[in-house]
Design an enzyme around this catalytic site. Structure first.
Site, PDB file in Angstrom:
ATOM      1  NE  ARG A 153      -3.227  -2.971   0.306  1.00  0.00           N
ATOM      2  CZ  ARG A 153      -3.775  -3.750   1.245  1.00  0.00           C
ATOM      3  NH1 ARG A 153      -3.174  -3.924   2.409  1.00  0.00           N
ATOM      4  NH2 ARG A 153      -4.899  -4.377   1.004  1.00  0.00           N
ATOM      5  CG  ASP A 182      -2.666  -6.250  -1.101  1.00  0.00           C
ATOM      6  OD1 ASP A 182      -3.728  -6.139  -1.735  1.00  0.00           O
ATOM      7  OD2 ASP A 182      -2.625  -6.619   0.085  1.00  0.00           O
ATOM      8  CG  HIS A 254      -5.893  -8.576  -1.131  1.00  0.00           C
ATOM      9  ND1 HIS A 254      -6.189  -7.237  -1.002  1.00  0.00           N
ATOM     10  CD2 HIS A 254      -6.644  -9.218  -0.206  1.00  0.00           C
ATOM     11  CE1 HIS A 254      -7.080  -7.077  -0.032  1.00  0.00           C
ATOM     12  NE2 HIS A 254      -7.379  -8.247   0.463  1.00  0.00           N
ATOM     13  CG  ASP A 316      -6.488 -11.528   2.889  1.00  0.00           C
ATOM     14  OD1 ASP A 316      -5.686 -11.993   2.059  1.00  0.00           O
ATOM     15  OD2 ASP A 316      -6.524 -10.324   3.190  1.00  0.00           O
ATOM     16  CD  GLU A 317     -10.001  -8.245   3.205  1.00  0.00           C
ATOM     17  OE1 GLU A 317     -10.626  -7.597   4.056  1.00  0.00           O
ATOM     18  OE2 GLU A 317      -8.979  -7.809   2.644  1.00  0.00           O
ATOM     19  CE1 TYR A 408      -5.139  -7.957  11.787  1.00  0.00           C
ATOM     20  CE2 TYR A 408      -5.955  -6.371  10.186  1.00  0.00           C
ATOM     21  CZ  TYR A 408      -5.584  -7.658  10.506  1.00  0.00           C
ATOM     22  OH  TYR A 408      -5.639  -8.645   9.548  1.00  0.00           O
ATOM     23  CG  PHE A 409       0.179  -3.037  16.227  1.00  0.00           C
ATOM     24  CD1 PHE A 409      -0.847  -3.432  17.079  1.00  0.00           C
ATOM     25  CD2 PHE A 409       1.438  -3.563  16.446  1.00  0.00           C
ATOM     26  CE1 PHE A 409      -0.628  -4.335  18.122  1.00  0.00           C
ATOM     27  CE2 PHE A 409       1.676  -4.466  17.478  1.00  0.00           C
ATOM     28  CZ  PHE A 409       0.644  -4.860  18.313  1.00  0.00           C
ATOM     29  CD  GLU A 460      -4.920  -0.757   3.897  1.00  0.00           C
ATOM     30  OE1 GLU A 460      -4.119  -0.741   4.869  1.00  0.00           O
ATOM     31  OE2 GLU A 460      -5.655  -1.733   3.638  1.00  0.00           O
TER      32      GLU A 460
HETATM   33  C1  ACM Z   1      -6.449  -8.903   6.302  1.00  0.00           C
HETATM   34  O1  ACM Z   1      -6.399  -8.012   7.164  1.00  0.00           O
HETATM   35  N1  ACM Z   1      -7.115  -8.721   5.188  1.00  0.00           N
HETATM   36  C2  ACM Z   1      -5.777 -10.190   6.501  1.00  0.00           C
END
Ligand code: ACM
Ligand code: ZN
Length: 751
Positions: A153, A182, A254, A316-317, A408-409, A460
């Site tokens: 990102r 990504d 991704h 993921d996603e 998640y920092f 991001e």
């Molecule tokens: C993630 O946060 N999409 C693994």
């Protein structure tokens, strides 16, 4: 009498000694020694075995960087750090013992000795310490002590990646998860497919702040990737610091940057661009054989570069919409007797897992790889809460815990208006420190499958390396202690106190860090008498002061004690932490309260909010705090794919004429307004009559940020029920299309 005072003296002395040690993560066993080593007298380092040379050199370099002290290469007979390899010692374990003549022995395995040196480094550079006066026996509680960094990102140069590795090493972390590919950039050179970097590592610009809709770009091109030579350099650098680098190559989702370079591996062979916004794209790898071969070629190069046991393949996603309309994907479903696209994802991951296994490595992926059936050798990284980790451990698969609300920092860490824009969420240092990687719900026999945990830094909204450090540290310090010290860790107040000294260590190492441990947290509490506030900060020896009077100078603010503060009317609360000289330690936290008939009343939600977005529980709906945008996670309750029934009990029959609920809309985060809202009222909480319904048409016409309001002729009621119906699935073309939408609620307002 004499004996007693000696006893008291020793007791006091041991207290002083133990408090003089500000080591993070704190050792698992530390004992006062009768031998003292004067820190000033330490002048050289020597090692029993050539394999320890690199440990000694790295330590000496760190020490020199911090305080300019140069250790003699020539060992002396006194003032020497003696590194003693013990081939029998457990991996990562060490002992540290002060000896006569100001010598110190650090004994253990090769990695253990490195950790012993990291302990000594913090101790020797602590301005409060003059002597090394205790022996330590130390070993980690968890095998996987990880930190992740997203370089897609935003791109970070090799020099920073090395600094990040140093930060990990200084805190005895042993795994660096390098998120290399990504939608917004492919960052690793693959010799067989040069377009991955010549095209896939470049994007024309980046979205500004959260300007998704309407989109505003910054018109600044971004590019960057690491050559294989640079990657080898990073792997060696990490390895010397006893850190394993785990590469992540994202598939099948991704993957927009890869598909920009090689569109033939998508379902639809269409031209796309490397993404300039965030979220989840429906443009994913096709499951056809050609894609699998392409990815196997890439993995060949990745595996020959990275010696790590684990290879991360994302997973993921993955929106399934393109697979639904793709002939090749549908053929795969049919020929392999798969039930649906979830099983197709599992089919895809199993193929990749078999390939990775055939090379003697282990697959690791995000918890979505459980859906449709887990591949035989796969390890799961649990990020959507702990459920995925629990499910995988129950199937006897290895698990790394990274649940969003603790790990998640990229989340907010404070509520000050000056916090930099973040993706959302609210994860304080105290929250991280309280994390238990082994879920209480997990049966005892499956607990051994929890390898450890990891902090994730998605970038991001983190464009610079300074900002990465600000987000990662000191939450990383807290996680390091969770993972190293484990259940032997002290209370958070003790940790926070040590952290203040540790801040000077960070400064000497030129590491940027957040100072939110000095923030006051204003906690809402609903009691029989309504809304009450408690001022919270765990640091001992400071005073919290607050005011609701905007005209008062800070010096005249009230000191908070443990007595809750009742809020009876709308107010603006300000609070801050002060030291005994009256100096303000952190920034002022300020919070507005909008008091209405619902404030401080009993409220219940069925079902309960997702554990992922349930900060503050049901109280969040009646705490007088109206959720703001951009959302910071703590002011909102969230549900995924669920209709929610909210029942408010006003306590007695009350005349009301208006009811509204604050809902959040943030499509990039998969958060949607409800499709329909019903209002019901009741005198006894049993028989309800419907008072209104707001339909999709009305909701779509709401102005951005405004909330749906029911208004009616005044009526007398005690119970108010709202039924919020979520949209069925995220619509096509939107981020997360076909997935469950999130429903987020903040404040219930009754007038
Ligand atoms: C993630 O946060 N999409 C693994
Ligand atoms: Zn396809």
């Amino acid at each position: 009498m004499y004996k007693k005072s000696l006893f008291i003296l020793i007791f006091l002395f041991s207290q002083v000694v133990l408090y003089a040690q500000n080591i993070i993560p704190f050792p698992t066993s530390i004992q006062l020694s009768s031998t003292n080593v004067s820190i000033d007298a330490i002048q050289s380092i020597r090692f029993s075995d050539e394999v320890l040379r690199s440990n000694a050199e790295i330590f000496s370099q760190y020490l020199q960087n911090i305080n300019g002290k140069i250790l003699l290469a020539k060992p002396a007979s006194n003032g020497t750090i003696i590194l003693q390899l013990d081939k029998q010692a457990k991996q990562e374990a060490y002992t540290l013992t002060p000896l006569a003549n100001n010598n110190i022995e650090i004994k253990g395995s090769e990695s253990g000795i490195f950790y012993g040196l990291m302990t000594l480094l913090q101790w020797m550079t602590d301005p409060n310490s003059k002597t090394i006066n205790a022996s330590i026996q130390d070993q980690p509680s968890f095998l996987w002590r990880g930190m992740h960094l997203d370089v897609c990102r935003h791109f970070f140069p090799i020099a920073f990646v090395k600094k990040y590795i140093d930060i990990l090493a200084l805190h005895k972390m042993n795994t660096f998860h390098w998120h290399l590919t990504d939608d917004q950039g492919w960052r690793i050179e693959i010799k067989k497919y040069p377009l991955l970097t010549s095209i896939g590592s470049k994007r024309k610009e980046t979205m500004m702040d959260k300007h998704f809709n309407p989109y505003i770009g910054d018109q600044i091109p971004v590019e960057g990737f690491y050559t294989q030579t640079e990657i080898k350099e990073v792997i060696d650098y990490a390895s010397a610091r006893h850190i394993t680098v785990v590469p992540e190559i994202e598939m099948p989702g991704h993957s927009v940057a890869a598909l920009t370079a090689y569109p033939q591996f998508a379902c639809k062979d269409s031209i796309v661009d490397v993404m300039t916004t965030w979220g989840v794209s429906s443009n994913v790898f096709c499951t056809k054989d050609a894609t699998i071969h392409f990815l196997e070629d890439i993995l060949d190069e990745v595996i020959s570069l990275f010696p790590s046991k684990y290879i991360h393949i994302g997973g993921d996603e993955v929106p399934k919409e393109n697979w639904k309309s793709c002939a090749a994907c549908q053929k795969n479903i049919k020929e392999n007797h798969l039930k649906n696209e979830h099983e197709l994802q599992s089919y895809f991951i199993k193929k990749i897992d078999a390939y990775i296994s055939s090379k003697g490595r282990n697959t690791i992926g995000w918890d979505e790889i459980l859906e449709g059936g887990l591949a035989p050798n796969a390890t799961v990284m649990s990020w959507r809460g702990e459920e995925g980790g629990i499910a995988a451990a129950k199937q006897n698969h290895g698990v790394v815990m990274t649940p969003g609300s603790y790990c998640y920092f990229d989340h907010y860490q404070g509520k000050k208006a000056t916090e930099p824009l973040a993706i959302g969420g609210f994860t304080t240092v105290e929250k991280v420190y309280g994390y238990q990687p082994i879920p209480a719900l997990l049966p005892k026999q499956n607990r051994k499958y929890i390898l450890g945990a990891q902090g994730n830094v998605w970038t991001e909204y983190i464009p610079t390396s300074d900002h990465v450090e600000y987000m990662a540290v000191p939450r990383l310090c807290a996680l390091a202690e969770v993972l190293w010290t484990g259940d032997k860790r002290k209370d958070y107040g003790n940790f926070a106190k040590r952290l203040i000294t540790h801040f000077s260590f960070l400064e000497k190492n030129k590491i940027n860090y957040a100072k939110n441990i000095f923030d006051v947290e204003i906690k809402s509490n609903i009691s029989a008498s309504g809304l009450q506030l408690n001022m919270h900060n765990a640091l001992p020896n400071y005073t919290i002061k607050y005011t609701m009077d905007t005209t008062l100078l800070e010096a005249d603010w009230k000191s908070a004690d443990s007595t809750p503060i009742s809020i009876r009317q709308s107010a603006n609360m300000k609070a801050a932490l002060f030291n005994d000289k009256g100096e303000k330690m952190g920034a002022v936290v300020s919070q507005s309260y909008v008091v209405n008939l619902a404030t401080g009343k009993k409220v219940n939600n069925k079902p309960a909010a997702s554990s992922y977005y349930n900060h503050g529980g049901n109280t969040t709906l009646v705490d007088g705090i109206i959720g703001t945008l951009p959302w910071t996670g703590s002011e909102w309750l969230g549900w995924s794919g669920k209709n929610v029934e909210t029942i408010l009990d006003l306590g007695t029959k009350t005349t009301v004429h208006s009811v509204s609920m604050h809902y959040l809309s943030d499509e990039a985060s998969w958060i949607y307004l409800p499709q329909q809202i019903e209002l019901w009222v009741s005198i006894d909480g049993k028989q309800y009559i419907q008072k209104g319904k707001i339909t999709e048409k009305d909701i779509l016409q709401l102005e951005k940020g405004s909330s749906p309001v029911f208004q009616f002729e005044p009526l007398s009621t005690r119970f108010i029920k709202l039924v919020s119906t979520c949209i069925p699935k995220i619509p096509a073309g939107k981020p997360g299309a076909t997935e469950d939408a999130w429903l987020f609620m903040s404040e219930l307002v009754v007038e």
